[in-house]
Design a protein around this motif. Sequence first.
Motif, PDB file in Angstrom:
ATOM      1  N   GLY A 176      -8.706  -0.662  -2.567  1.00 41.93           N
ATOM      2  CA  GLY A 176      -7.540  -1.406  -2.077  1.00 41.93           C
ATOM      3  C   GLY A 176      -6.584  -1.723  -3.218  1.00 41.93           C
ATOM      4  N   TYR A 177      -7.142  -2.137  -4.350  1.00 39.95           N
ATOM      5  CA  TYR A 177      -6.329  -2.489  -5.524  1.00 39.95           C
ATOM      6  C   TYR A 177      -5.509  -1.279  -5.989  1.00 39.95           C
ATOM      7  CZ  TYR A 177      -5.369  -4.003 -10.356  1.00 39.95           C
ATOM      8  OH  TYR A 177      -4.758  -4.328 -11.543  1.00 39.95           O
ATOM      9  N   VAL A 178      -6.166  -0.142  -6.117  1.00 40.07           N
ATOM     10  CA  VAL A 178      -5.483   1.046  -6.650  1.00 40.07           C
ATOM     11  C   VAL A 178      -4.501   1.630  -5.628  1.00 40.07           C
ATOM     12  CG1 VAL A 178      -5.829   3.294  -7.726  1.00 40.07           C
ATOM     13  CG2 VAL A 178      -7.471   1.506  -8.108  1.00 40.07           C
ATOM     14  N   SER A 179      -4.808   1.463  -4.336  1.00 41.08           N
ATOM     15  CA  SER A 179      -3.911   2.013  -3.306  1.00 41.08           C
ATOM     16  C   SER A 179      -2.534   1.355  -3.368  1.00 41.08           C
ATOM     17  CB  SER A 179      -4.514   1.832  -1.916  1.00 41.08           C
ATOM     18  OG  SER A 179      -4.499   0.463  -1.534  1.00 41.08           O
ATOM     19  N   ARG A 180      -2.431   0.212  -4.057  1.00 39.85           N
ATOM     20  CA  ARG A 180      -1.171  -0.525  -4.168  1.00 39.85           C
ATOM     21  C   ARG A 180      -0.431  -0.232  -5.472  1.00 39.85           C
ATOM     22  NH1 ARG A 180      -0.905  -4.848  -0.569  1.00 39.85           N
ATOM     23  NH2 ARG A 180      -2.710  -4.966   0.814  1.00 39.85           N
ATOM     24  N   GLN A 205     -17.863  -4.246 -22.932  1.00 38.41           N
ATOM     25  CA  GLN A 205     -17.856  -3.811 -24.334  1.00 38.41           C
ATOM     26  C   GLN A 205     -16.934  -2.589 -24.473  1.00 38.41           C
ATOM     27  OE1 GLN A 205     -21.854  -3.756 -25.920  1.00 38.41           O
ATOM     28  NE2 GLN A 205     -22.119  -5.909 -25.449  1.00 38.41           N
ATOM     29  N   ASP A 206     -17.460  -1.420 -24.858  1.00 43.44           N
ATOM     30  CA  ASP A 206     -16.578  -0.260 -25.040  1.00 43.44           C
ATOM     31  C   ASP A 206     -16.458   0.608 -23.790  1.00 43.44           C
ATOM     32  OD1 ASP A 206     -15.669  -0.638 -27.650  1.00 43.44           O
ATOM     33  OD2 ASP A 206     -17.559   0.099 -28.485  1.00 43.44           O
ATOM     34  N   SER A 207     -17.085   0.211 -22.711  1.00 47.09           N
ATOM     35  CA  SER A 207     -17.052   1.003 -21.483  1.00 47.09           C
ATOM     36  C   SER A 207     -15.884   0.550 -20.609  1.00 47.09           C
ATOM     37  CB  SER A 207     -18.381   0.835 -20.741  1.00 47.09           C
ATOM     38  OG  SER A 207     -18.285   1.396 -19.449  1.00 47.09           O
ATOM     39  N   GLN A 208     -14.871   1.431 -20.484  1.00 49.96           N
ATOM     40  CA  GLN A 208     -13.669   1.064 -19.733  1.00 49.96           C
ATOM     41  C   GLN A 208     -13.519   1.957 -18.513  1.00 49.96           C
ATOM     42  OE1 GLN A 208     -10.432   1.349 -22.612  1.00 49.96           O
ATOM     43  NE2 GLN A 208     -10.729  -0.806 -23.131  1.00 49.96           N
ATOM     44  N   PHE A 209     -13.457   1.335 -17.343  1.00 53.33           N
ATOM     45  CA  PHE A 209     -13.142   2.060 -16.112  1.00 53.33           C
ATOM     46  C   PHE A 209     -11.634   2.009 -15.924  1.00 53.33           C
ATOM     47  CE2 PHE A 209     -16.539   2.855 -12.688  1.00 53.33           C
ATOM     48  CZ  PHE A 209     -17.337   3.507 -13.604  1.00 53.33           C
ATOM     49  N   CYS A 210     -10.974   3.165 -16.030  1.00 55.61           N
ATOM     50  CA  CYS A 210      -9.516   3.211 -15.917  1.00 55.61           C
ATOM     51  C   CYS A 210      -9.180   3.905 -14.605  1.00 55.61           C
ATOM     52  CB  CYS A 210      -8.907   3.990 -17.078  1.00 55.61           C
ATOM     53  SG  CYS A 210      -9.528   3.469 -18.684  1.00 55.61           S
ATOM     54  N   ALA A 211      -8.723   3.129 -13.642  1.00 56.32           N
ATOM     55  CA  ALA A 211      -8.432   3.692 -12.317  1.00 56.32           C
ATOM     56  C   ALA A 211      -6.955   4.054 -12.245  1.00 56.32           C
ATOM     57  CB  ALA A 211      -8.786   2.688 -11.240  1.00 56.32           C
ATOM     58  N   THR A 212      -6.666   5.143 -11.538  1.00 53.63           N
ATOM     59  CA  THR A 212      -5.284   5.604 -11.503  1.00 53.63           C
ATOM     60  C   THR A 212      -5.014   6.390 -10.228  1.00 53.63           C
ATOM     61  OG1 THR A 212      -3.818   7.250 -12.543  1.00 53.63           O
ATOM     62  CG2 THR A 212      -6.105   7.315 -13.208  1.00 53.63           C
ATOM     63  N   THR A 213      -3.761   6.371  -9.791  1.00 57.90           N
ATOM     64  CA  THR A 213      -3.381   7.182  -8.633  1.00 57.90           C
ATOM     65  C   THR A 213      -2.545   8.350  -9.135  1.00 57.90           C
ATOM     66  OG1 THR A 213      -1.390   5.879  -8.163  1.00 57.90           O
ATOM     67  CG2 THR A 213      -3.410   5.218  -7.070  1.00 57.90           C
ATOM     68  N   VAL A 272       0.863  -1.187   0.000  1.00 56.59           N
ATOM     69  CA  VAL A 272       0.000   0.000   0.000  1.00 56.59           C
ATOM     70  C   VAL A 272       0.900   1.237   0.000  1.00 56.59           C
ATOM     71  CG1 VAL A 272      -1.731   1.288   1.324  1.00 56.59           C
ATOM     72  CG2 VAL A 272      -1.853  -1.219   1.213  1.00 56.59           C
ATOM     73  N   ASN A 273       0.596   2.195  -0.851  1.00 59.40           N
ATOM     74  CA  ASN A 273       1.405   3.418  -0.948  1.00 59.40           C
ATOM     75  C   ASN A 273       1.396   4.207   0.355  1.00 59.40           C
ATOM     76  OD1 ASN A 273       1.452   6.587  -1.700  1.00 59.40           O
ATOM     77  ND2 ASN A 273       2.799   5.417  -3.053  1.00 59.40           N
ATOM     78  N   ARG A 274       2.491   4.906   0.613  1.00 61.72           N
ATOM     79  CA  ARG A 274       2.660   5.669   1.853  1.00 61.72           C
ATOM     80  C   ARG A 274       1.514   6.636   2.129  1.00 61.72           C
ATOM     81  NH1 ARG A 274       4.306   8.922  -2.007  1.00 61.72           N
ATOM     82  NH2 ARG A 274       4.974  11.075  -1.666  1.00 61.72           N
ATOM     83  N   GLN A 275       0.874   7.138   1.064  1.00 57.56           N
ATOM     84  CA  GLN A 275      -0.197   8.127   1.258  1.00 57.56           C
ATOM     85  C   GLN A 275      -1.591   7.494   1.307  1.00 57.56           C
ATOM     86  OE1 GLN A 275       0.080  11.607  -1.163  1.00 57.56           O
ATOM     87  NE2 GLN A 275       2.059  12.167  -0.310  1.00 57.56           N
ATOM     88  N   PHE A 276      -1.633   6.152   1.230  1.00 54.02           N
ATOM     89  CA  PHE A 276      -2.944   5.478   1.255  1.00 54.02           C
ATOM     90  C   PHE A 276      -3.079   4.522   2.441  1.00 54.02           C
ATOM     91  CE2 PHE A 276      -3.268   6.142  -3.580  1.00 54.02           C
ATOM     92  CZ  PHE A 276      -4.079   7.274  -3.413  1.00 54.02           C
ATOM     93  N   ALA A 277      -2.342   4.827   3.521  1.00 51.79           N
ATOM     94  CA  ALA A 277      -2.375   3.944   4.700  1.00 51.79           C
ATOM     95  C   ALA A 277      -3.794   3.830   5.261  1.00 51.79           C
ATOM     96  CB  ALA A 277      -1.416   4.474   5.759  1.00 51.79           C
ATOM     97  N   ASP A 278      -4.654   4.836   4.980  1.00 50.35           N
ATOM     98  CA  ASP A 278      -6.019   4.819   5.537  1.00 50.35           C
ATOM     99  C   ASP A 278      -7.027   4.148   4.600  1.00 50.35           C
ATOM    100  OD1 ASP A 278      -5.762   6.767   3.605  1.00 50.35           O
ATOM    101  OD2 ASP A 278      -6.985   8.262   4.640  1.00 50.35           O
TER     102      ASP A 278
END
Length: 332
Positions: free
Chosen positions: A214-218, A232-240, A183-189
């Motif tokens: 939780g997935y993205v916090s890492r 289909q063409d709907s993409q959820f792109c998660a990012t930190t 988990v990234n230092r800034q996502f401890a919570d």
Amino acid sequence: MSTTVSTPSTAPELSSAAGKLGYQTFTIGKFHFERDEYFAHIKFPGGQHLMPIDDFLRALMRDVGWGFFYGTVNFDAVIGTINHYGTVDLFAGQFNEAFRAAKRNYLETFEAKDLKRMFELMLDNWTNEGFDPYAAPDETGKAYGPKHGNNSKALKRERIVSPRMVGLPGDLPYRTDEAGQKVNRQFADVPQDKPEIHAEPGFEAEVHAFNMFGYVSRSDVTWNPSVVSNVQDSQFCATTEEYILPIFHGNDRVEWFIQVCDEITWDVEDGKTGKPRAKVVMKAGDVAAMPADIRHKGYSPKRSILIVWENNDGSLPKRYSSGELKPHPVYF
Ligand code: PHB
Ligand code: FE
């Protein structure tokens, strides 16, 4: 002007300054790239330009890692690429009013694979040991100085794309401590628990959920949207996000932003001229649609989580550029 050049020449000979420092120079078509201790120098017919080397490598990393992305990747107000999904334009001053007024803008078209190959070689040769162009500035070494070592392993990271949804059989695996994805230092919570799934009997194989926070916090990278679900063409792109998006993204379709936590300020400019259009301050829970005719750059003072919702329909760029679709998704 538009010329098609299908063979990149990655000139092995070194100019005197670059040569002494140990960096290779690169040529594709009529574009010529050199680096020194602090800057990337780009020469093209009728002009030359320079960028701080760390900014240049961060932008180049995104362009390479994302396969030229959707639409335009502006490295800054002068240099950039336009993705035509098969061919790519490399340009100087194309979306810059002053360059255009002085007729100093220059554009060449390449096969995507040729430009990507040349960009990959340049990125690898110009990245020194300890510098990670995907990392937040506080989590990486420096890019400067004469050539020393490399960071080839860090540069191999491609945009991760889930075929359906993270955690499904045969899909992207969850991120774990055991796999070194701390988990990234800034996502401890950020809670790391798992959702409870109560499917009706007989539907167990058709219902799925995972802890996206939780997935993205890492994630160990910044400003690098990875597809966590794909319908289909709907993409959820998660990012930190932390510090500054290293490119100005010029949209060729509408894209939606969902600010999951903390805050990002967006500079929004006209996609063609670069004229300022809006400042958008997005706080946790805010949703915004970026129109199809703008470019945008984000600033995240603290590491934050953003979902970029993309429409992967390949017919959209033409439908927007022809005027069939209006640039805003909603008119009030
Ligand atoms: C975007 O251009 O829309 C974009 C790119 C990278 C990010 C977020 C947004 O991390
Ligand atoms: Fe964008």
